[in-house]
Each structure stands twice: as structure tokens, then as C-alpha cells.
Design a protein around this motif. Sequence first.
Motif, PDB file in Angstrom:
ATOM      1  N   ASP A  45       0.859  -1.185   0.000  1.00 52.55           N
ATOM      2  CA  ASP A  45       0.000   0.000   0.000  1.00 52.55           C
ATOM      3  C   ASP A  45       0.894   1.234   0.000  1.00 52.55           C
ATOM      4  N   VAL A  47       0.144   4.444  -0.072  1.00 50.67           N
ATOM      5  CA  VAL A  47      -0.407   5.693   0.436  1.00 50.67           C
ATOM      6  C   VAL A  47       0.078   5.939   1.863  1.00 50.67           C
ATOM      7  N   ARG A  49      -0.657   7.703   4.856  1.00 51.50           N
ATOM      8  CA  ARG A  49      -1.810   8.375   5.455  1.00 51.50           C
ATOM      9  C   ARG A  49      -1.377   9.273   6.620  1.00 51.50           C
ATOM     10  N   ALA A  50      -2.253  10.204   6.982  1.00 51.37           N
ATOM     11  CA  ALA A  50      -1.935  11.181   8.022  1.00 51.37           C
ATOM     12  C   ALA A  50      -1.534  10.497   9.326  1.00 51.37           C
ATOM     13  N   GLU A  51      -2.242   9.435   9.701  1.00 55.06           N
ATOM     14  CA  GLU A  51      -1.918   8.774  10.972  1.00 55.06           C
ATOM     15  C   GLU A  51      -0.555   8.074  10.919  1.00 55.06           C
ATOM     16  N   HIS A  52      -0.176   7.566   9.711  1.00 47.94           N
ATOM     17  CA  HIS A  52       1.139   6.938   9.582  1.00 47.94           C
ATOM     18  C   HIS A  52       2.246   7.981   9.664  1.00 47.94           C
ATOM     19  N   HIS A  99       7.418   5.594   2.740  1.00 50.42           N
ATOM     20  CA  HIS A  99       7.253   4.833   3.973  1.00 50.42           C
ATOM     21  C   HIS A  99       8.571   4.375   4.577  1.00 50.42           C
TER      22      HIS A  99
END
Length: 194
Positions: A45, A47, A49-52, A99
Motif C-alpha cells: 500500500d 499511500v 496516510r496522516a496517521e502513519h 514509507h
Amino acid sequence: MRVLIVYAHPNPNSFNHALVEHCQQGLIAAGHEVKLKDLYAENFDPVLRAEHLAELQTGVIPAKIQHEQAALLWAEGLVFIYPLWWFGRPAILKGWFDHVLTRGVAFDYSQQGVTGLLKHRRAAVIITAGGSQDYFKGIDAETLIHRPMTDGTLSYCGIPQVDQFIYYNVPTMSDAERHAILAQVQQLGREFDA
């Protein structure tokens, strides 16, 4: 040498996949230990994300990313194989970098600026393109293709030797031209640590 191949193409029957196979064969023939990270087959994945991002900024590395970073840090050399899409990397590969190449693992900041932390001895970037070499030279696109991956990512993170290979006109090349490129990439694998 331990070499990680990071591959980004959704079609397992693509020319890019054949490049992976031949590069891997050359590396193994030269005695290298090889791991393959097929981002599409693994359904990575991309993307962020904001929380990651919030977790990463507080120093918390999610288990999924720890796994990816373990593969990265296991390697002493890196090979990236992907098609050129819209003058850049496929989104899945760009997301992998977003990431995995985190502060404290791949780079750090200080008063003197950025410091690359990766200890890999070498990286090779193998790209396929649909257009002709003349087209890309005519608009100086090679600089746009090279710099984000070489200077903007791998050299930035401390890798001292980054070699890039671009193969043009892939959709229209002959079988003989394809076989010649596959042989060249296999030889690249055999000579990776030369």
C-alpha cells in the motif's frame, strides 16, 4: 554481497519482469545473496496516510514499515527495476520510499544539513521507457528522470555509487534488441560488485 532487488510493475509477463529474472540470475551466478521485493505481488500500500506520518514523526515505526526497513538494511547493494510512467517512478515505488526511507534510518538532519545514513555500497536503477532516446534528449528529460532517483533519493540517503540504465522504445523494439538488453542486464548482475 547481499543485494535487494525492488521491482515495480503490475504485469508478471512484462519485459520488466524479464529484466528482474536476468538481473537476479547474474547476481546469483556471481555469488551474491539476493532478495526480491515485488511491490505489486506483495500488494504494498503506497499511500502514506496522516496517521502513519504522525507515527513516523514521533519515532514510532509501524510493524509493516519495520519489515520493509529490515529488508532494506539487510542489503549491501540495491537494484531498482521499473517502467518510466509520466517521467517518474510508479506510485507504488514512490510510496515505498515515502514509507521506508525515514529520518533516523535513511537520513538525518543537523545544523550542518542532511546526512545520509544508508551504508549500501552501490545501487543500480534500471528503467524502461516507451519513447525514443532522441525524444528524451530533445527535451532534456533525462535530467528529470535521473535526478529524482539518483540525487533526490539514493545519493541523498548516503549511497555513494548510483548507476542508472534507461532502455528506450521498449514497446516497439525487436526480439533481438530485447535479448541483447536482457543479456546486458544479466551481465550487470554478474559484475555488480566489480
